[in-house]
Structure formats: structure tokens, C-alpha cells
Design a protein around this motif. Sequence first.
Motif, PDB file in Angstrom:
ATOM      1  N   PHE B  28       1.367  -4.247   3.522  1.00 40.20           N
ATOM      2  CA  PHE B  28       0.844  -3.146   3.163  1.00 40.20           C
ATOM      3  C   PHE B  28       1.393  -2.308   1.974  1.00 40.20           C
ATOM      4  CE2 PHE B  28       0.236   1.654   3.253  1.00 40.20           C
ATOM      5  CZ  PHE B  28      -1.187   1.567   3.127  1.00 40.20           C
ATOM      6  N   PRO B  29       2.479  -2.379   1.823  1.00 41.02           N
ATOM      7  CA  PRO B  29       3.167  -1.657   0.503  1.00 41.02           C
ATOM      8  C   PRO B  29       2.761  -2.317  -0.707  1.00 41.02           C
ATOM      9  CG  PRO B  29       4.813  -1.787   2.247  1.00 41.02           C
ATOM     10  CD  PRO B  29       3.899  -2.522   2.762  1.00 41.02           C
ATOM     11  N   PHE B  30       2.381  -3.642  -0.774  1.00 36.38           N
ATOM     12  CA  PHE B  30       2.092  -4.388  -2.013  1.00 36.38           C
ATOM     13  C   PHE B  30       0.541  -4.032  -2.271  1.00 36.38           C
ATOM     14  CE2 PHE B  30       5.749  -6.358  -0.393  1.00 36.38           C
ATOM     15  CZ  PHE B  30       6.416  -6.548  -1.282  1.00 36.38           C
ATOM     16  N   TRP B  32      -0.720  -1.220  -1.505  1.00 39.63           N
ATOM     17  CA  TRP B  32      -0.713  -0.089  -1.877  1.00 39.63           C
ATOM     18  C   TRP B  32      -0.234   0.237  -3.356  1.00 39.63           C
ATOM     19  CZ3 TRP B  32      -3.494   3.093   0.192  1.00 39.63           C
ATOM     20  CH2 TRP B  32      -3.494   4.580  -0.005  1.00 39.63           C
ATOM     21  N   MET B  33       0.754  -0.671  -3.538  1.00 38.47           N
ATOM     22  CA  MET B  33       1.345  -0.742  -5.026  1.00 38.47           C
ATOM     23  C   MET B  33      -0.127  -1.289  -5.985  1.00 38.47           C
ATOM     24  SD  MET B  33       4.645  -2.988  -5.049  1.00 38.47           S
ATOM     25  CE  MET B  33       6.024  -2.503  -3.843  1.00 38.47           C
ATOM     26  N   LEU B  44      -5.345   9.953  -7.625  1.00 39.30           N
ATOM     27  CA  LEU B  44      -4.304   9.631  -7.066  1.00 39.30           C
ATOM     28  C   LEU B  44      -3.750  11.147  -6.061  1.00 39.30           C
ATOM     29  CD1 LEU B  44      -1.765   7.855  -8.944  1.00 39.30           C
ATOM     30  CD2 LEU B  44      -2.813   7.239  -6.875  1.00 39.30           C
ATOM     31  N   TYR B  45      -4.055  12.286  -6.897  1.00 40.10           N
ATOM     32  CA  TYR B  45      -3.277  13.367  -6.378  1.00 40.10           C
ATOM     33  C   TYR B  45      -4.296  14.338  -5.801  1.00 40.10           C
ATOM     34  CZ  TYR B  45       0.419  11.549  -8.801  1.00 40.10           C
ATOM     35  OH  TYR B  45       1.790  10.708  -9.341  1.00 40.10           O
ATOM     36  N   LEU B  47      -5.997  15.398  -2.423  1.00 40.54           N
ATOM     37  CA  LEU B  47      -5.931  14.905  -0.931  1.00 40.54           C
ATOM     38  C   LEU B  47      -7.182  14.928  -0.235  1.00 40.54           C
ATOM     39  CD1 LEU B  47      -2.530  17.420  -0.081  1.00 40.54           C
ATOM     40  CD2 LEU B  47      -3.100  14.805  -0.028  1.00 40.54           C
ATOM     41  N   ARG B  48      -8.208  15.489  -0.942  1.00 40.53           N
ATOM     42  CA  ARG B  48      -9.489  15.274   0.049  1.00 40.53           C
ATOM     43  C   ARG B  48     -10.039  13.960  -0.209  1.00 40.53           C
ATOM     44  NH1 ARG B  48     -12.011  19.720  -3.737  1.00 40.53           N
ATOM     45  NH2 ARG B  48     -10.741  18.444  -4.947  1.00 40.53           N
ATOM     46  N   ASN B  49      -9.422  12.892  -1.283  1.00 47.21           N
ATOM     47  CA  ASN B  49     -10.027  11.657  -1.230  1.00 47.21           C
ATOM     48  C   ASN B  49      -9.632  10.758  -0.301  1.00 47.21           C
ATOM     49  OD1 ASN B  49     -11.537  12.405  -3.719  1.00 47.21           O
ATOM     50  ND2 ASN B  49      -9.924  11.762  -5.060  1.00 47.21           N
ATOM     51  N   ASN B  50     -10.407   9.809  -0.039  1.00 54.20           N
ATOM     52  CA  ASN B  50      -9.846   8.693   0.684  1.00 54.20           C
ATOM     53  C   ASN B  50      -9.092   7.816  -0.025  1.00 54.20           C
ATOM     54  OD1 ASN B  50      -9.346   6.137   2.033  1.00 54.20           O
ATOM     55  ND2 ASN B  50     -11.747   5.976   2.657  1.00 54.20           N
ATOM     56  N   PRO B  51      -7.598   7.690   0.405  1.00 54.46           N
ATOM     57  CA  PRO B  51      -6.740   7.063  -0.510  1.00 54.46           C
ATOM     58  C   PRO B  51      -6.881   5.620  -0.567  1.00 54.46           C
ATOM     59  CG  PRO B  51      -5.517   7.738   1.424  1.00 54.46           C
ATOM     60  CD  PRO B  51      -6.915   8.473   1.501  1.00 54.46           C
ATOM     61  N   PHE B  52      -7.581   5.207   0.455  1.00 52.65           N
ATOM     62  CA  PHE B  52      -7.656   3.629   0.519  1.00 52.65           C
ATOM     63  C   PHE B  52      -8.518   2.947  -0.386  1.00 52.65           C
ATOM     64  CE2 PHE B  52      -6.043   4.986   4.580  1.00 52.65           C
ATOM     65  CZ  PHE B  52      -5.108   4.110   4.782  1.00 52.65           C
ATOM     66  N   TRP B 247       3.793   7.947 -10.222  1.00 55.14           N
ATOM     67  CA  TRP B 247       3.360   6.787  -9.223  1.00 55.14           C
ATOM     68  C   TRP B 247       2.676   5.470  -9.717  1.00 55.14           C
ATOM     69  CZ3 TRP B 247       6.918   6.386  -5.819  1.00 55.14           C
ATOM     70  CH2 TRP B 247       7.465   7.498  -5.470  1.00 55.14           C
ATOM     71  N   MET B 251       4.173   2.016  -9.399  1.00 53.84           N
ATOM     72  CA  MET B 251       3.646   0.987  -8.593  1.00 53.84           C
ATOM     73  C   MET B 251       3.303  -0.273  -9.283  1.00 53.84           C
ATOM     74  SD  MET B 251       4.156   1.997  -5.819  1.00 53.84           S
ATOM     75  CE  MET B 251       5.722   3.079  -5.872  1.00 53.84           C
TER      76      MET B 251
END
Lengths: 245, 282, 347
Positions: B28-30, B32-33, B44-45, B47-52, B247, B251
Amino acid sequence: MGLKNFTSVLQNPTFLRALRNSFVFTVASQILVLVGANLLALVLKNAFPGRRFARFLILLPWVAPVSIGSIGWKWILDSLYSVINWVLVRLHLVKEFSAPMWLGEPKLAMMSVILVHTWHMLPFATVIILAGWTAIPKDIPEAAAVDGAGFFRRMFQIELPMMLPIINVAVLFGVIFTFTDMTVIYILTRGGPYDTTQVLPSLAFFTGILGSDLAEGAAISIFLVPLLVAVAWLMLRSAHRAEVV
Amino acid sequence: MAGVRARQLAFRTFHWTVLAVFSVLLAFPFYWMLITSFKRTGDLYDLRNNPFVFNQKPTLEHLRLLVNETLFLRWLGNTAFAGLVVVAITLLLAVPAAYALARLTGRWGGRIGIAIFLTYLVPPTLLFIPLSRIVAWLNLQDTLWAVIVVYPSFTIPFSTWLLMGFFKSIPPELEDAAMVDGLTRFQAFLKLVIPISLSGILTVVIFTFTLVTQGFVYALTFISSASHQTVGVGVPIYLVRGDVYYWGSLMAACLIASLPIAVLYNLFLDRFIAGFTVGSVK
Amino acid sequence: MAVVQTRGLTKLFAKGQVGAVVDVDLESREGEFLVLLGPSGSGKTTLLRMIAGLEEPTSGEIWIGGVLVNDLTPRQRRIAMVFQSYALYPHLTVLGNIEFPLKARRMPKEERRRKAQWAADLLGIGRLLGRKPRELSGGERQRVALARAIVREPSLFLLDEPLSNLDAKLRASAREELEQFQKKIGTTTIYVTHDQVEAMAMGDRVVVMNQGAVRQIGTPADVYDEPQDTFVAAFLGSPPMNLLEAAGVIVGFRPEHFHPSAALPADEPVLKLAFRAKHEEYLGAERILYGVLEGGPFDGEKAVARMSSTLAARFAPDVVHDFAVAKKDLKFFDREKETRTEPRALA
Ligand SMILES: Nc1ncnc2c1ncn2[C@@H]1O[C@H](COP(=O)(O)OP(=O)(O)O)[C@@H](O)[C@H]1O
Ligand SMILES: [Mg+2]
């Protein structure tokens, strides 16, 4: 450095805390690694479609430089933008404004560094245990099956005992590496909050290198030696045993 | 009677569950990178967005920043250079040492081998004092060469130990036969022992190279200029300005620094496993 | 005690490949010592492993003691198997190895000890109980493997080339012992070997296999004296049966039935053959004479004669001698199908 350094080290509460943390960090992560690696090896030892790719994915954490993997985790565990918190909030498991600070609260921080370190060490142990498993001649577990042993008896009374020497090697490597390394902790928490994730190597580094008190840093490191000697002794014994087999 | 089928079903379920859970946890971390590297800062910043997923169009901006405005490429180069030099030094010293210990000194070979291996256990922080003296004496402070001279002190003992296992598993009769056939011992070593131990040598190469890329503490301590750093320290330390983490670029850097080694590893994994077990069980 | 029966048993390891085992119908008898004999790669091990439950058949049925066991695990089949490598558990002592099947059955400790002691005594390894397998010789390992197999008093005993890891001398005595031992415990036994001497010496019946298929089942005398096809004829016997082609039929006779004419009774109907001797091997108890037939239906074909060393006659090389085979010792095989056919007159 003289005896003075040792007495001052021993009276330092930060040192005592780091000593305890070192043990917690090492033991907890190695237990997790051992359990996880055996489970994974059990699954990976059979041929199945996509095995090479699965192996590639699973190997990544070990292959990537540990400092860099840790930075990845630092972002995942970020105090504001943590994706884990985003999921937890959406699942209504935590409230948006009281989401856990993974690296900011002592207990959680310790847990986080242990898990990230486990993440990093797991693939290597898996590879070693997998090698041990493939080294068992196929007819031995088969003989056990014909002898009436079920899955668990085969695993716990035949296969795992046969792999013991090689599991020892994996554990000992892991213990040595974990006990003397500080990278994950340095990157994720710098030993914080309030030294609650400080371990001996990181404390020695902060004292000896950054604090420029080399003598005291070395005195702290010396406390790693008895454990390492014990580990070395175990290692020799298991190497000896493996040679006889 | 239905035992076999039920068991198979249970086993399949177990198999794929474990595989799925671990693959996700470990990789997963990769992922995410990867996704972070190409997301716009606004995305990225928020918070309302779906981060995936990408909520705005992907961007190459972080990558551009990384390549043009940081020393990232320099660090990659430094790491590759240091890795290659350390590998060369290690092979040059560990191969003859291991062979000598495996062949020439009889039973003492084993004990010396283990003693050498034990030096691997000495905590790095203890070694700082002597090692920093040596680095200072050689006038190498704050150069890449500081880590290049330091790393072999760990890679050589381990490699010697590992190769010893390999050389021991080759029957001496093989070399005897070659010498009867008119080769010198040295030729027999070059033409027989080395090719047979190729797995072991590859293992040493990979192990040494990773140790250099993984190395953190020594590079952090001995090298203070950003431009001389290796990638393992450069990215986590110098890409962070004060308390500000970029970030996206970070990443991207992580991903680029991880992938080549990962691919390399996967190519040689089977040999590496073989090398490791021979070394540790023999 | 139980009998094993297979019906149309087939194993294909990969689609489109020839089968490792092809359509095997087999039925053992109560308490029988049944030997699977065939060259290496003929599917003996695969057949045995399917009976043990270690390999899943592609098709066909396996019955043990009247129960269809296709869907049973090895553990549920309650059989014992001795592997070619013996597959002793290296981390357990001899006692631990012998007790393992009983432990797997959750037998109480005392009973277990008693049983293990009984099995160990039966095989004469009572003094080895505390040792680890690596501290045993080949012959001792084989006994431990046998003890581990018999200790649970199985209804069926499977052995895969258990003697092939022993040196020649030990093998002969172990063969004898194993045979006596099986008679004593009387358990139905399926025994795999590629060694025809073993098969002939030990088997109540022999199953000759080739390329996955059963070529013939019968007593040792049956398969040796009345081979059903040319494969069985050529595989058994050393040197093998002379197989000669003439008039659209294959004629076979054993080298030991190929005598100098003078050695046969005068009233015996015989086939006379002119035999040009080439060279002779002296093997102590017997002599093997190699040569070429001249004239008659088999002109130019090679043949081998085997006779006792006590026979005084000498056969100078490159000289034609009068040899003959009793008509009753001639076997006839179809030229195309290579199977036995009726005797017929030769030109
Ligand atoms: N696990 C397997 N996978 C693929 N082919 C196999 C396997 N086991 C055996 N075979 C093939 O099946 C055939 C029969 O093998 P085997 O039963 O071992 O013969 P035997 O025991 O008579 O020597 C051989 O051609 C062998 O190559
Ligand atoms: Mg076989």
C-alpha cells in the motif's frame, strides 16, 4: 570515557526508558514478523497464478531504502491528512476533529513505529522461511499425511521443527538488526513525543552525535553489547546444529 | 466423504485471504507514493476529497520540481557510485578471504569465519568513534568517500561468512581434478570455483548494494553537505524545508528511489534465496 | 486386512500429455504380496501414490477394503507407506518416528510405548530407539521406516522401492527378511520395484507395467514362462528372451531353453537351428554364449544361449554348432500387436 559515564547514564531516566523501549520495540516487532512471515511463507510456497507478481509486491518494503519507506509512512500517518483517518472518519469509527494522532501520542507512536518496522522486516524473514520450507524434502510431509497426521500436526510437529534452525537464523538477524537500528524511529518520531519512542541506538545518536557527547553516546551503546553477545551465542549454537543435520 | 472438497475450499479461502491482506498491507505505501506523486497540491490537501483517486487532473509538477529544483538526481548518482565502489571493494577482499578460510586453514577456518561474522554484531553507534577518527585521518569528512570507506567494514565480514559457506560446499576434489588436468590453483579458482559460486557472489553483490542504499546513520553523520549525500538521507532530510513537507515531490522521490532496486531484486531473488540458505545452513 | 481394487485408474500430469498411469484395473487378494514391476518411468510410483491418496487420479476409482476412497485423504485411508527415501522425520528419534502414527491417532502414551517397543523388537532395532535418523546406517533406516509403517497395524502396506538405497549385499538379505516379515504379519502388501529379481523372489503375483499401462498380471512363473506380449518377454530374464521374426510372426525362446542338440532327449520334438558362436561370457555358475543363426527361417538373426558351467561341451568361436529348442518352449507373438498368439508351424 570512564565509569562516570556509566553511572550518569544509569541514573538518566531517559536512558532507562530507552532501554525498556528497545526491548519492547525489538520483541514486539520480531513476534509480529515471525507470525506474519510464517503465514505468508505458507501461502507463497504453493504455486499459483500470479505468484511472481505477489512476491514482487510483498518484497517491496524490504527492498526500498528503509528511510524512504518510512517517509512514505510518515505521509500515511500524517497528523492532518492521514488516509487511515480519512477511512476511519468515513466509517464513523472516529470523529473528524478528534482523529488519532498516530505519531503524536505516546502509545500510538510506539505502536506505529513497531508496525512500520515490522512492515520493513517482514519480507526478509518471509524469504528466509520460504527457503527453509522449500528445503524440506516433499516426501516427509507426505509420509506424515499417510501416517495419519492432519494439517496442523504436520505443520507444528514436522515442518516447523524441521525448519527451526533456519527460523532461528531469521529471528537472530531480525533481533540484531532491530536492536541496533534507529532509522524508522528517527524518521517517524525522532524519539518523541517526549522520548516515549526513544530506543538505545537513537538515544546514543542524539547524545553522542547531535549532542556531541561522544563518550556518553558510546556508554549508552555499550548496553547493547550483552544482548548482542547472547544473540551471537544462540546464533553459533543454531549454526552448529544446522551443520550437523 | 466430502472431506477432500471441503478442505480444498477452506484452503483456497485461507490462501487468497492471507495473500490479499498481506499484499495490500505491504504494498500500500507504494501505491500511496504513486498516487501522491501525480496529484495536484489542491487535491492533496483537501480533506473533503476521496484520497484514493484523482479528484483533479494528474500533474507532473511535483516530478518537475524534484528533478529541476532539488539535488535528487545527484543523490541517485552518488548512491549508485558509492554502491558500485563498495561492491567492488567488498568482492575484491571478501572472495579471496572466504576462499582462503574455506580451504586453506582447515578446521580453524570455520572458527575464524564465525569470529569475523561476529564483528557484524557490533552496534554502529559504538563504531562511530573509531570510524570517525579514521574518516578524519583520511581527510574524507563531508565527502561521499567517507561512507565508501566505512561500509566495507560491515559488508566484508558478512560477505566473507556467506561466501565461505559456498566455497565449502564445493568439493575440493573438483579443484584437485582441475590441477591434475594442468591448471594452477589460481586458474582452478578462477575457472571453476568462481563460476560455481556465482549465486553466492550475486548474493554478495545484492546484499552489499542494498546495504549502501539502505544506509542511513553513517551517511547522516559523516556527510553534512546536501550535494554529497546519498538518496537514503537526501530524500528524508533535505527535501524537507524546516517543517514543511512537499509531499508530492517527496513521494515521487521515494517511488523513484525504490523501484529500480525492487526490479533488480526480483530478477535475482531465486539466486538470492539459494545464496542465503547455503550460506546460513552450511 | 483388505484388498485394493482400481478401476480404469488414469493419471495425466498435464493436458495433452501421455498418461503417467493409463486405465489400470488391478485387484489384490487378501494378504497378498503384490509386486508392481516395470522400468523407470513406467508409472509405478504414480500408481502407488494414487492408492495412498497423495496424488489425485484424473479418472477412475480406487477401492480399499470395499470402500471407495477417491475422496478420502491419506489420513482417512488408514494405510501405511514406506518411501523410497524412507522419509524419516530427521528431528525425531527412532522412537519418535515409530510413535508418530500412533500419536496422530491420539493413542494414550503407555499403549503407544508398548506398541512401538513391539514394532522395534519385531525388526530388531530395540537398541536404536534413542538415536536420530542421521546416526543410522542405510539398513537401519529401512528398518525404522518399516517399523513406523507396521506399528499401527495397517490394513494395507505400500512400499516404493524400499531396498534400492541399500548396497547389493545388504539388499539380498533385506529382501529375504522383508519377505519373511510380510508372511508373518500377513498384511496385504503392494511393493514397487524395477528389479526383476526382487519381483520374482518376493511377489505372490507380479504386475508388469510399461508406459503407464499394465502389461501382464500373474505369478512370477506365469509372467516369466508365459509372457503375454513381447515387452514382458524382453523385460524379464537376463539375458532376455530371444525374439526372432519369421514368416509374419515373432518367435521367442529363453536362452536357457536354447541347447546344443545333443543335450536334448531324442524323443523331444525340437526346432533345430544352426548357431555360429561369436563369443562367450563365463559367469561362474553359468555360461552365456552369443552368436548368429544361419540358414532356416531366422537366417542372420542374433541369438543367445545360456547353459550351466557344468556342461562340458566347448563352443569354439566362429564355428557353426548344432543347437535346438524344444517345440514346447517356443512362444509365438503377433507381429503387429506384439501379443501372444497360437503356436504355428514354421517353414
Ligand atoms: N509430479 C509429476 N509431474 C509431472 N510428471 C510426473 C510427475 N511425477 C511423475 N511424472 C511422470 O510420470 C511418469 C511416471 O513416473 P513414475 O510414476 O515416477 O514412474 P516410476 O515410479 O515407474 O519410475 C514419468 O514419465 C514421470 O516423468
Ligand atoms: Mg518410482
